[in-house]
Design a protein around this motif. Structure first.
Motif, mmCIF file in Angstrom:
data_model
loop_
_atom_site.group_PDB
_atom_site.id
_atom_site.type_symbol
_atom_site.label_atom_id
_atom_site.label_comp_id
_atom_site.label_asym_id
_atom_site.label_seq_id
_atom_site.Cartn_x
_atom_site.Cartn_y
_atom_site.Cartn_z
ATOM 1 N N ASP A 59 4.711 1.597 11.328
ATOM 2 C CA ASP A 59 4.585 0.975 10.024
ATOM 3 C C ASP A 59 5.959 0.991 9.364
ATOM 4 O OD1 ASP A 59 2.532 0.028 7.875
ATOM 5 O OD2 ASP A 59 3.840 1.438 6.805
ATOM 6 N N CYS A 77 5.488 -10.104 8.412
ATOM 7 C CA CYS A 77 4.551 -8.991 8.604
ATOM 8 C C CYS A 77 4.859 -8.174 9.844
ATOM 9 C CB CYS A 77 3.110 -9.497 8.634
ATOM 10 S SG CYS A 77 2.749 -10.599 10.015
ATOM 11 N N LEU A 115 -1.238 -9.819 14.833
ATOM 12 C CA LEU A 115 -1.522 -8.775 13.848
ATOM 13 C C LEU A 115 -2.783 -9.119 13.063
ATOM 14 C CD1 LEU A 115 -0.389 -6.136 12.519
ATOM 15 C CD2 LEU A 115 0.646 -7.647 10.802
ATOM 16 N N ALA A 117 -5.836 -7.590 10.017
ATOM 17 C CA ALA A 117 -6.170 -6.642 8.960
ATOM 18 C C ALA A 117 -7.145 -5.607 9.508
ATOM 19 C CB ALA A 117 -6.790 -7.371 7.769
ATOM 20 N N TRP A 182 -3.728 -2.092 9.176
ATOM 21 C CA TRP A 182 -3.376 -3.154 10.125
ATOM 22 C C TRP A 182 -3.717 -2.736 11.543
ATOM 23 C CZ3 TRP A 182 -0.016 -1.265 13.715
ATOM 24 C CH2 TRP A 182 0.917 -0.295 13.328
ATOM 25 N N VAL A 214 5.556 -3.017 11.755
ATOM 26 C CA VAL A 214 4.625 -3.813 10.960
ATOM 27 C C VAL A 214 4.920 -3.645 9.474
ATOM 28 C CG1 VAL A 214 2.213 -4.189 10.336
ATOM 29 C CG2 VAL A 214 2.829 -3.635 12.706
ATOM 30 N N ARG A 216 2.923 -4.735 6.570
ATOM 31 C CA ARG A 216 1.664 -5.274 6.026
ATOM 32 C C ARG A 216 1.800 -5.491 4.522
ATOM 33 N NH1 ARG A 216 -2.990 -6.451 3.630
ATOM 34 N NH2 ARG A 216 -4.960 -5.746 4.559
ATOM 35 N N ILE A 227 -3.455 -11.810 10.358
ATOM 36 C CA ILE A 227 -2.376 -11.799 9.370
ATOM 37 C C ILE A 227 -1.242 -12.650 9.944
ATOM 38 C CG2 ILE A 227 -0.739 -10.408 8.066
ATOM 39 C CD1 ILE A 227 -2.618 -8.057 8.314
#
Length: 251
Positions: A59, A77, A115, A117, A182, A214, A216, A227
């Motif tokens: 992340d 993203c 990717l 959600a 994510w 990622v 998000r 996404i």
């Protein structure tokens, strides 16, 4: 590669919290946790057995991309780290200029990155895996589950027909990595899709998937919704692809 001090600090704080929680735990709570563990199948237990993202994917809150001078591809993203000889095809919605998925090729092997959600507190991988198994069997294919580098790996062989009407088989391996709200999916194809483990032809794609970062957004989304990535300005004029409908996380 990039700095990871943020992830380490977060893990240390989380460990302190876990120690406090353990000290305050009561016997009924322990019994409930044990019962919940028993209700899981072996693959859910495998996924929950350890932190499969320790070495990525990451992340954005867990890394410092300014800690090195590597030139990356920023799709909004997701941030991808290219490698020598890498080729890429994009599934692009020409109306919105949003990238639905990125197909990264390394010789006779490829990995498709997308990717989705995900819930904030619970894992959705088991449900997606069950849908994939059901869809594969309905199509007359074969599916098996094995321990992979990111937890449970889904291996599929699906019968198809080529443009000439000949019967062929699509062979793939699917990896899932779930982070804060994510879910990153990687589908290996070609030689890597037929291989086992992460050695040989799979090693480069494993490193590529692990190095994915990622980012998000905060937009509310239904778990499982795609996404879309944002096409970098430098690639807008030359991007291939046509109109595509958002796909579901099960692939």
């Amino acid at each position: 590669m990039f700095g990871r001090f943020k992830r380490e600090e977060r893990d240390a704080d989380q460990l302190d919290d876990e120690v406090v929680e353990q000290e305050l735990a009561t016997e009924p709570a322990d019994a409930d946790a044990e019962e919940e563990q028993d209700d899981r199948d072996e693959w859910e237990r495998l996924d929950a057995s350890r932190d499969w993202r320790q070495d990525g994917p990451f992340d954005i809150s867990e890394v410092d991309l300014e800690a090195d001078d590597v030139e990356r591809l920023d799709f909004g993203c997701v941030v991808l780290t290219p490698f020598d000889g890498m080729q890429m095809q994009l599934q692009v919605d020409q109306r919105t200029k949003k990238v639905q998925a990125a197909l990264v090729m390394a010789g006779p092997s490829a990995i498709e990155i997308a990717l989705f959600a995900a819930p904030a507190q619970t894992s959705m991988v088991a449900d997606i895996r069950a849908e994939m198994v059901a869809a594969t069997e309905k199509a007359g294919g074969k599916v098996s589950l094995v321990e992979g580098p990111f937890g449970t790996e889904v291996r599929r062989i699906i019968p198809m027909k080529d443009p000439k009407g000949n019967r062929v088989f699509h062979v793939s391996r699917t990896w899932f990595a779930q982070g804060p709200r994510w879910l990153l999916r990687g589908v290996l194809m070609g030689e890597a899709g037929q291989a086992s483990g992460i050695d040989g032809v799979s090693e480069l794609l494993y490193e590529f998937f692990s190095n994915t970062v990622v980012r998000r957004d905060q937009q509310p989304r239904v778990p499982g919704d795609l996404i879309p990535m944002t096409l970098p300005a430098s690639m807008v004029k030359s991007a291939p692809g046509g109109d595509t409908a958002p796909e579901q996380a099960k692939g």
